[in-house]
Design a protein around this motif. Structure first.
Motif, PDB file in Angstrom:
ATOM      1  N   HIS A 187       0.642  -1.191   0.041  1.00 24.92           N
ATOM      2  CA  HIS A 187       0.026   0.126   0.086  1.00 24.92           C
ATOM      3  C   HIS A 187       0.700   1.200   0.019  1.00 24.92           C
ATOM      4  CE1 HIS A 187      -2.782  -2.938   2.044  1.00 24.92           C
ATOM      5  NE2 HIS A 187      -3.592  -2.588   0.992  1.00 24.92           N
ATOM      6  N   LEU A 188       2.275   1.027  -0.198  1.00 26.02           N
ATOM      7  CA  LEU A 188       2.867   2.537  -0.139  1.00 26.02           C
ATOM      8  C   LEU A 188       3.712   2.764  -1.440  1.00 26.02           C
ATOM      9  CD1 LEU A 188       4.590   1.565   3.431  1.00 26.02           C
ATOM     10  CD2 LEU A 188       2.741   2.997   3.039  1.00 26.02           C
ATOM     11  N   ILE A 189       3.420   1.945  -2.417  1.00 22.14           N
ATOM     12  CA  ILE A 189       3.874   2.196  -3.673  1.00 22.14           C
ATOM     13  C   ILE A 189       2.778   2.490  -4.770  1.00 22.14           C
ATOM     14  CG2 ILE A 189       6.013   0.922  -3.204  1.00 22.14           C
ATOM     15  CD1 ILE A 189       4.639  -1.492  -4.620  1.00 22.14           C
ATOM     16  N   LYS A 190       3.443   3.205  -5.862  1.00 18.73           N
ATOM     17  CA  LYS A 190       2.381   3.780  -6.799  1.00 18.73           C
ATOM     18  C   LYS A 190       1.985   2.360  -7.535  1.00 18.73           C
ATOM     19  CE  LYS A 190       3.392   7.586  -8.921  1.00 18.73           C
ATOM     20  NZ  LYS A 190       3.891   8.760  -9.910  1.00 18.73           N
ATOM     21  N   VAL A 191       0.632   2.447  -8.022  1.00 18.17           N
ATOM     22  CA  VAL A 191       0.075   1.346  -8.598  1.00 18.17           C
ATOM     23  C   VAL A 191       0.845   1.015  -9.941  1.00 18.17           C
ATOM     24  CG1 VAL A 191      -2.212   1.967  -7.454  1.00 18.17           C
ATOM     25  CG2 VAL A 191      -1.840   3.048  -9.763  1.00 18.17           C
ATOM     26  N   PHE A 192       1.345   1.827 -10.559  1.00 11.79           N
ATOM     27  CA  PHE A 192       2.053   1.627 -11.716  1.00 11.79           C
ATOM     28  C   PHE A 192       3.393   1.061 -11.503  1.00 11.79           C
ATOM     29  CE2 PHE A 192      -0.452   5.703 -12.482  1.00 11.79           C
ATOM     30  CZ  PHE A 192      -1.540   5.084 -13.154  1.00 11.79           C
ATOM     31  N   ASP A 193       4.046   0.984 -10.182  1.00 12.31           N
ATOM     32  CA  ASP A 193       5.222   0.353 -10.120  1.00 12.31           C
ATOM     33  C   ASP A 193       5.089  -1.117 -10.695  1.00 12.31           C
ATOM     34  OD1 ASP A 193       7.195  -1.359  -8.364  1.00 12.31           O
ATOM     35  OD2 ASP A 193       7.559   0.443  -7.921  1.00 12.31           O
ATOM     36  N   PRO A 194       6.426  -1.558 -11.260  1.00 16.50           N
ATOM     37  CA  PRO A 194       6.316  -3.026 -11.904  1.00 16.50           C
ATOM     38  C   PRO A 194       5.964  -4.161 -11.127  1.00 16.50           C
ATOM     39  CG  PRO A 194       8.019  -1.783 -12.681  1.00 16.50           C
ATOM     40  CD  PRO A 194       7.505  -0.852 -11.758  1.00 16.50           C
ATOM     41  N   SER A 195       6.361  -3.724  -9.830  1.00 17.73           N
ATOM     42  CA  SER A 195       6.250  -4.861  -8.543  1.00 17.73           C
ATOM     43  C   SER A 195       4.648  -5.063  -8.333  1.00 17.73           C
ATOM     44  CB  SER A 195       7.264  -4.501  -7.369  1.00 17.73           C
ATOM     45  OG  SER A 195       6.450  -3.238  -6.820  1.00 17.73           O
ATOM     46  N   ILE A 196       3.943  -4.308  -8.623  1.00 14.87           N
ATOM     47  CA  ILE A 196       2.540  -4.584  -8.081  1.00 14.87           C
ATOM     48  C   ILE A 196       1.685  -4.083  -9.231  1.00 14.87           C
ATOM     49  CG2 ILE A 196       2.188  -2.125  -7.473  1.00 14.87           C
ATOM     50  CD1 ILE A 196       1.380  -5.130  -5.358  1.00 14.87           C
ATOM     51  N   LYS A 197       1.849  -3.751 -10.429  1.00 19.40           N
ATOM     52  CA  LYS A 197       0.975  -3.236 -11.399  1.00 19.40           C
ATOM     53  C   LYS A 197       0.205  -4.112 -11.850  1.00 19.40           C
ATOM     54  CE  LYS A 197       0.809  -1.006 -15.759  1.00 19.40           C
ATOM     55  NZ  LYS A 197       1.456  -0.640 -17.011  1.00 19.40           N
ATOM     56  N   GLY A 198      -1.238  -4.061 -11.576  1.00 19.18           N
ATOM     57  CA  GLY A 198      -2.136  -5.168 -12.090  1.00 19.18           C
ATOM     58  C   GLY A 198      -2.324  -6.089 -11.074  1.00 19.18           C
ATOM     59  N   GLU A 199      -1.496  -5.809  -9.700  1.00 21.07           N
ATOM     60  CA  GLU A 199      -2.168  -6.962  -8.576  1.00 21.07           C
ATOM     61  C   GLU A 199      -2.393  -5.981  -7.452  1.00 21.07           C
ATOM     62  OE1 GLU A 199      -2.050 -10.100  -9.188  1.00 21.07           O
ATOM     63  OE2 GLU A 199      -1.644 -10.243 -11.221  1.00 21.07           O
ATOM     64  N   THR A 200      -2.587  -5.004  -7.413  1.00 20.56           N
ATOM     65  CA  THR A 200      -2.683  -4.119  -6.325  1.00 20.56           C
ATOM     66  C   THR A 200      -3.985  -4.440  -5.451  1.00 20.56           C
ATOM     67  OG1 THR A 200      -4.213  -2.412  -7.651  1.00 20.56           O
ATOM     68  CG2 THR A 200      -1.936  -1.598  -7.276  1.00 20.56           C
ATOM     69  N   ASP A 201      -3.776  -4.340  -4.169  1.00 20.66           N
ATOM     70  CA  ASP A 201      -5.059  -4.374  -3.465  1.00 20.66           C
ATOM     71  C   ASP A 201      -6.222  -3.675  -3.749  1.00 20.66           C
ATOM     72  OD1 ASP A 201      -6.597  -5.520  -1.264  1.00 20.66           O
ATOM     73  OD2 ASP A 201      -5.803  -4.174   0.164  1.00 20.66           O
ATOM     74  N   ARG A 202      -7.156  -4.142  -4.075  1.00 21.66           N
ATOM     75  CA  ARG A 202      -8.520  -3.539  -4.579  1.00 21.66           C
ATOM     76  C   ARG A 202      -9.689  -3.794  -3.863  1.00 21.66           C
ATOM     77  NH1 ARG A 202      -7.486  -3.790 -11.204  1.00 21.66           N
ATOM     78  NH2 ARG A 202      -5.132  -3.542 -11.092  1.00 21.66           N
ATOM     79  N   PHE A 203     -10.269  -2.782  -3.515  1.00 25.43           N
ATOM     80  CA  PHE A 203     -11.767  -2.933  -2.717  1.00 25.43           C
ATOM     81  C   PHE A 203     -12.951  -2.633  -3.905  1.00 25.43           C
ATOM     82  CE2 PHE A 203     -10.618   1.546  -2.649  1.00 25.43           C
ATOM     83  CZ  PHE A 203     -11.860   2.174  -2.718  1.00 25.43           C
ATOM     84  N   ALA A 204     -14.122  -3.278  -3.591  1.00 30.09           N
ATOM     85  CA  ALA A 204     -15.249  -3.093  -4.485  1.00 30.09           C
ATOM     86  C   ALA A 204     -16.503  -2.952  -3.594  1.00 30.09           C
ATOM     87  CB  ALA A 204     -15.587  -4.414  -5.036  1.00 30.09           C
TER      88      ALA A 204
END
Length: 210
Positions: A187-204
């Protein structure tokens, strides 16, 4: 996009059905608009709504949505563009208003350059939904307690902050889903960072108009 199982579950979660009227806010490449078009069928309607605040992020985004609306079988799609707070005037009363990975942008300078705020938009949503209609928000989660403080820098927002803002407009939280959660996201890195891009924690969240 997600795998087919998650796509199907998200559509069920949003309560998009045959005959529904759906407003897809900031449609991007139009993937959700196409999916909703297929689901609502010939008796339904999908408004592919491009806010003028972000229309210039991708070349001729409005034109591309108009082209999408001319695809075979897309007679139920209408591409529209207006300022965010003018969304009610550009669309029709809706059963579902869909916001995918965009709510946090309501707290960024880009979107607010014309004076729109999250509070303004949420009130517009309330006015546009039919009674019992759904306001569905999927977004990247920020750390608990972060509020909207990471919206500009990390493109994340605290789910609790979203709930507070939307409920202040008179909408009621009906359901939430953890289907897109990722406990390993720091939760402390930009969502476009390659380490997390496409796999972010998301809520609905699914809110309803009483």
């Amino acid at each position: 996009m997600y795998d087919q199982a998650k796509l199907s579950e998200l559509i069920r979660f949003a309560r998009v059905e045959a005959g529904s009227t759906v407003i897809d806010v900031y449609p991007g490449d139009g993937d959700w608009t196409r999916l909703f078009s297929d689901v609502v069928g010939p008796k339904g309607r999908v408004f592919s709504f491009v806010p003028t605040e972000i229309a210039d992020l991708k070349p001729d985004q409005v034109g591309r949505m108009r082209t999408l609306a001319k695809e075979p079988g897309r007679e139920n799609v209408e591409a529209v563009s207006a300022d965010l707070v003018a969304m009610p005037e550009a669309t029709q009363p809706a059963d579902v208003l869909w916001l995918h990975l965009f709510y946090h942008d309501l707290h960024t300078a880009l979107v607010q350059k014309k004076g729109a705020t999250a509070a303004h938009f949420n009130r517009a949503v309330y006015g546009r939904l039919k009674p019992g209609g759904s306001y569905v928000i999927v977004d990247h989660a920020a750390a608990a307690g972060a509020g909207a403080g990471d919206a500009q820098s990390l493109h994340r927002i605290d789910p609790a902050s979203v709930r507070e803002e939307v409920e202040a407009a008179g909408l009621v939280l009906e359901s939430e889903s953890s289907m897109l959660a990722n406990k390993d996201d720091p939760h402390l890195i930009k969502v476009f960072d390659p380490s997390i891009k496409g796999e972010t924690d998301r809520f609905a969240y699914r809110f309803v108009k009483p």
